[in-house]
Every structure is written in C-alpha cells, then in structure tokens.
Write a protein that holds these residues in place. Structure first.
Motif, mmCIF file in Angstrom:
data_model
loop_
_atom_site.group_PDB
_atom_site.id
_atom_site.type_symbol
_atom_site.label_atom_id
_atom_site.label_comp_id
_atom_site.label_asym_id
_atom_site.label_seq_id
_atom_site.Cartn_x
_atom_site.Cartn_y
_atom_site.Cartn_z
ATOM 1 N N ARG A 2 -39.076 60.585 3.208
ATOM 2 C CA ARG A 2 -38.788 60.146 1.847
ATOM 3 C C ARG A 2 -37.422 60.708 1.492
ATOM 4 O O ARG A 2 -37.213 61.920 1.532
ATOM 5 C CB ARG A 2 -39.857 60.646 0.886
ATOM 6 N N ILE A 3 -36.489 59.827 1.186
ATOM 7 C CA ILE A 3 -35.093 60.202 0.968
ATOM 8 C C ILE A 3 -34.818 60.390 -0.528
ATOM 9 O O ILE A 3 -35.246 59.591 -1.359
ATOM 10 C CB ILE A 3 -34.146 59.130 1.541
ATOM 11 N N ARG A 4 -34.081 61.433 -0.855
ATOM 12 C CA ARG A 4 -33.704 61.689 -2.253
ATOM 13 C C ARG A 4 -32.707 60.622 -2.724
ATOM 14 O O ARG A 4 -31.889 60.143 -1.940
ATOM 15 C CB ARG A 4 -33.012 63.050 -2.378
ATOM 16 N N ASP A 5 -32.736 60.324 -3.995
ATOM 17 C CA ASP A 5 -31.727 59.421 -4.566
ATOM 18 C C ASP A 5 -30.349 60.072 -4.479
ATOM 19 O O ASP A 5 -29.372 59.441 -4.091
ATOM 20 C CB ASP A 5 -32.047 59.078 -6.028
ATOM 21 N N VAL A 6 -30.276 61.344 -4.847
ATOM 22 C CA VAL A 6 -29.027 62.113 -4.798
ATOM 23 C C VAL A 6 -29.266 63.323 -3.902
ATOM 24 O O VAL A 6 -30.263 64.032 -4.055
ATOM 25 C CB VAL A 6 -28.606 62.581 -6.216
ATOM 26 N N MET A 46 -35.120 56.491 19.587
ATOM 27 C CA MET A 46 -35.706 55.246 20.092
ATOM 28 C C MET A 46 -35.768 54.182 18.999
ATOM 29 O O MET A 46 -35.680 53.000 19.272
ATOM 30 C CB MET A 46 -37.121 55.495 20.620
ATOM 31 N N PHE A 47 -35.946 54.636 17.763
ATOM 32 C CA PHE A 47 -36.098 53.704 16.645
ATOM 33 C C PHE A 47 -35.710 54.410 15.367
ATOM 34 O O PHE A 47 -36.076 55.562 15.149
ATOM 35 C CB PHE A 47 -37.558 53.232 16.548
ATOM 36 N N LEU A 48 -34.962 53.724 14.522
ATOM 37 C CA LEU A 48 -34.661 54.183 13.170
ATOM 38 C C LEU A 48 -34.753 52.958 12.281
ATOM 39 O O LEU A 48 -34.077 51.954 12.533
ATOM 40 C CB LEU A 48 -33.255 54.795 13.083
ATOM 41 N N GLY A 49 -35.626 52.994 11.303
ATOM 42 C CA GLY A 49 -35.814 51.814 10.469
ATOM 43 C C GLY A 49 -36.205 52.152 9.047
ATOM 44 O O GLY A 49 -36.668 53.261 8.749
ATOM 45 N N ASP A 50 -36.000 51.179 8.187
ATOM 46 C CA ASP A 50 -36.401 51.305 6.792
ATOM 47 C C ASP A 50 -37.913 51.260 6.683
ATOM 48 O O ASP A 50 -38.577 50.496 7.393
ATOM 49 C CB ASP A 50 -35.824 50.152 5.952
ATOM 50 N N GLY A 51 -38.434 52.072 5.785
ATOM 51 C CA GLY A 51 -39.856 52.021 5.482
ATOM 52 C C GLY A 51 -40.126 50.863 4.535
ATOM 53 O O GLY A 51 -39.211 50.183 4.075
ATOM 54 N N GLY A 52 -41.360 50.651 4.260
ATOM 55 C CA GLY A 52 -41.746 49.570 3.359
ATOM 56 C C GLY A 52 -43.097 49.878 2.754
ATOM 57 O O GLY A 52 -43.609 50.990 2.876
ATOM 58 N N ARG A 62 -44.812 56.617 -0.602
ATOM 59 C CA ARG A 62 -43.707 55.774 -0.155
ATOM 60 C C ARG A 62 -42.920 56.531 0.888
ATOM 61 O O ARG A 62 -42.714 57.733 0.780
ATOM 62 C CB ARG A 62 -42.835 55.331 -1.322
ATOM 63 N N TRP A 63 -42.512 55.832 1.923
ATOM 64 C CA TRP A 63 -41.719 56.414 2.999
ATOM 65 C C TRP A 63 -40.531 55.505 3.207
ATOM 66 O O TRP A 63 -40.677 54.307 3.447
ATOM 67 C CB TRP A 63 -42.558 56.582 4.266
ATOM 68 N N ASP A 64 -39.337 56.060 3.073
ATOM 69 C CA ASP A 64 -38.108 55.271 3.099
ATOM 70 C C ASP A 64 -37.588 54.997 4.503
ATOM 71 O O ASP A 64 -37.020 53.936 4.753
ATOM 72 C CB ASP A 64 -37.009 55.989 2.301
ATOM 73 N N LEU A 65 -37.734 55.961 5.393
ATOM 74 C CA LEU A 65 -37.219 55.835 6.758
ATOM 75 C C LEU A 65 -38.274 56.280 7.754
ATOM 76 O O LEU A 65 -39.056 57.189 7.482
ATOM 77 C CB LEU A 65 -35.994 56.737 6.978
ATOM 78 N N VAL A 66 -38.228 55.637 8.909
ATOM 79 C CA VAL A 66 -39.059 56.029 10.045
ATOM 80 C C VAL A 66 -38.123 56.232 11.220
ATOM 81 O O VAL A 66 -37.229 55.417 11.458
ATOM 82 C CB VAL A 66 -40.093 54.932 10.372
ATOM 83 N N MET A 67 -38.307 57.325 11.943
ATOM 84 C CA MET A 67 -37.462 57.590 13.101
ATOM 85 C C MET A 67 -38.352 58.055 14.242
ATOM 86 O O MET A 67 -39.222 58.910 14.052
ATOM 87 C CB MET A 67 -36.424 58.659 12.770
ATOM 88 N N ASP A 99 -39.234 64.617 1.405
ATOM 89 C CA ASP A 99 -40.495 64.919 2.076
ATOM 90 C C ASP A 99 -40.467 64.234 3.441
ATOM 91 O O ASP A 99 -39.797 63.215 3.622
ATOM 92 C CB ASP A 99 -41.667 64.395 1.252
ATOM 93 N N SER A 100 -41.178 64.798 4.393
ATOM 94 C CA SER A 100 -41.221 64.188 5.724
ATOM 95 C C SER A 100 -42.473 64.630 6.453
ATOM 96 O O SER A 100 -43.148 65.578 6.043
ATOM 97 C CB SER A 100 -39.979 64.550 6.540
ATOM 98 N N ARG A 101 -42.748 63.948 7.534
ATOM 99 C CA ARG A 101 -43.841 64.305 8.439
ATOM 100 C C ARG A 101 -43.281 64.286 9.850
ATOM 101 O O ARG A 101 -42.455 63.440 10.184
ATOM 102 C CB ARG A 101 -44.992 63.299 8.361
#
Length: 112
Positions: A2-6, A46-52, A62-67, A99-101
């Motif tokens: 989960r990515i911060r706005d700022v 191997m993979f970097l993508g937008d969450g949904g 909500r999760w913004d990025l997956v890597m 936040d992340s996992r």
C-alpha cells in the motif's frame, strides 16, 4: 504494498528530496537504488504490477502494487537484504510504503 499518497521521509531525513514527492516516486527511487544489489545477489524482479479491487477478499483492504522477486535461496535473500550499501537507500522504501506483506514461497513441480 500500500503506497502513501505523499512520501514520508521522517525516519530517513538524509534521503529527503528537496521537494515533496509521491509515495510512488519514492518507490521508484527505491527500485532504482535496489536493482543493482538485487541482481548482484542473483535475484530478479519477476513481476511488478498495479493492484486492483479484490475478486475474493476483504472489501476494506486495498493493495496498490504487487511485486514478485525470485531469489536463488533464503540465504541469498538475507545476504541481499542486509547488504550495507543496499540498506543505505532502504529509506526510500520506508518513505513510500504505508503497509506491506512479505510472503516467501517455494516453487512446486507440477506433475505431468
């Protein structure tokens, strides 16, 4: 992730950019800093993508990025993650991520 706005560089003021940047920009700085050390350790992205939105899962998350990172072994990952020069730039990740996992996985062989 989960990515911060700022981006929040409170924990690493020495890395604070001259102008405020987004969490996404801070994460990009983290990736640019990290790739040489990751590759040196035998790892790769191997993979970097937008969450949904979840198809199945908690509606309030909500999760913004997956890597997905491939590393040859847990020992290689631990050596990479404790490398002094890598650690010098990890503050960009801290500034970017709210936040992340981290889920270690082992590849299974699919039977024929």
């Amino acid at each position: 992730m989960r990515i911060r706005d700022v981006a929040d560089y409170t924990a690493n003021p020495e890395l604070t950019p001259e102008v405020r940047i987004s969490g996404a920009e801070a994460f990009n700085r983290y990736i640019e800093h990290t790739l040489p050390f990751l590759r040196e350790s035998g790892g790769e992205i191997m993979f970097l993508g937008d969450g949904g939105e979840f198809l199945i899962g908690p509606e309030d998350e909500r999760w913004d990025l997956v890597m997905m990172i491939r590393q040859s072994s847990a020992q290689s990952f631990l050596a990479f993650s404790s490398h002094q020069d890598y650690m010098a730039g990890i503050g960009h990740r801290t500034a970017a991520i709210e936040d992340s996992r981290l889920l270690p996985m082992t590849e299974l062989t699919i039977p024929n």
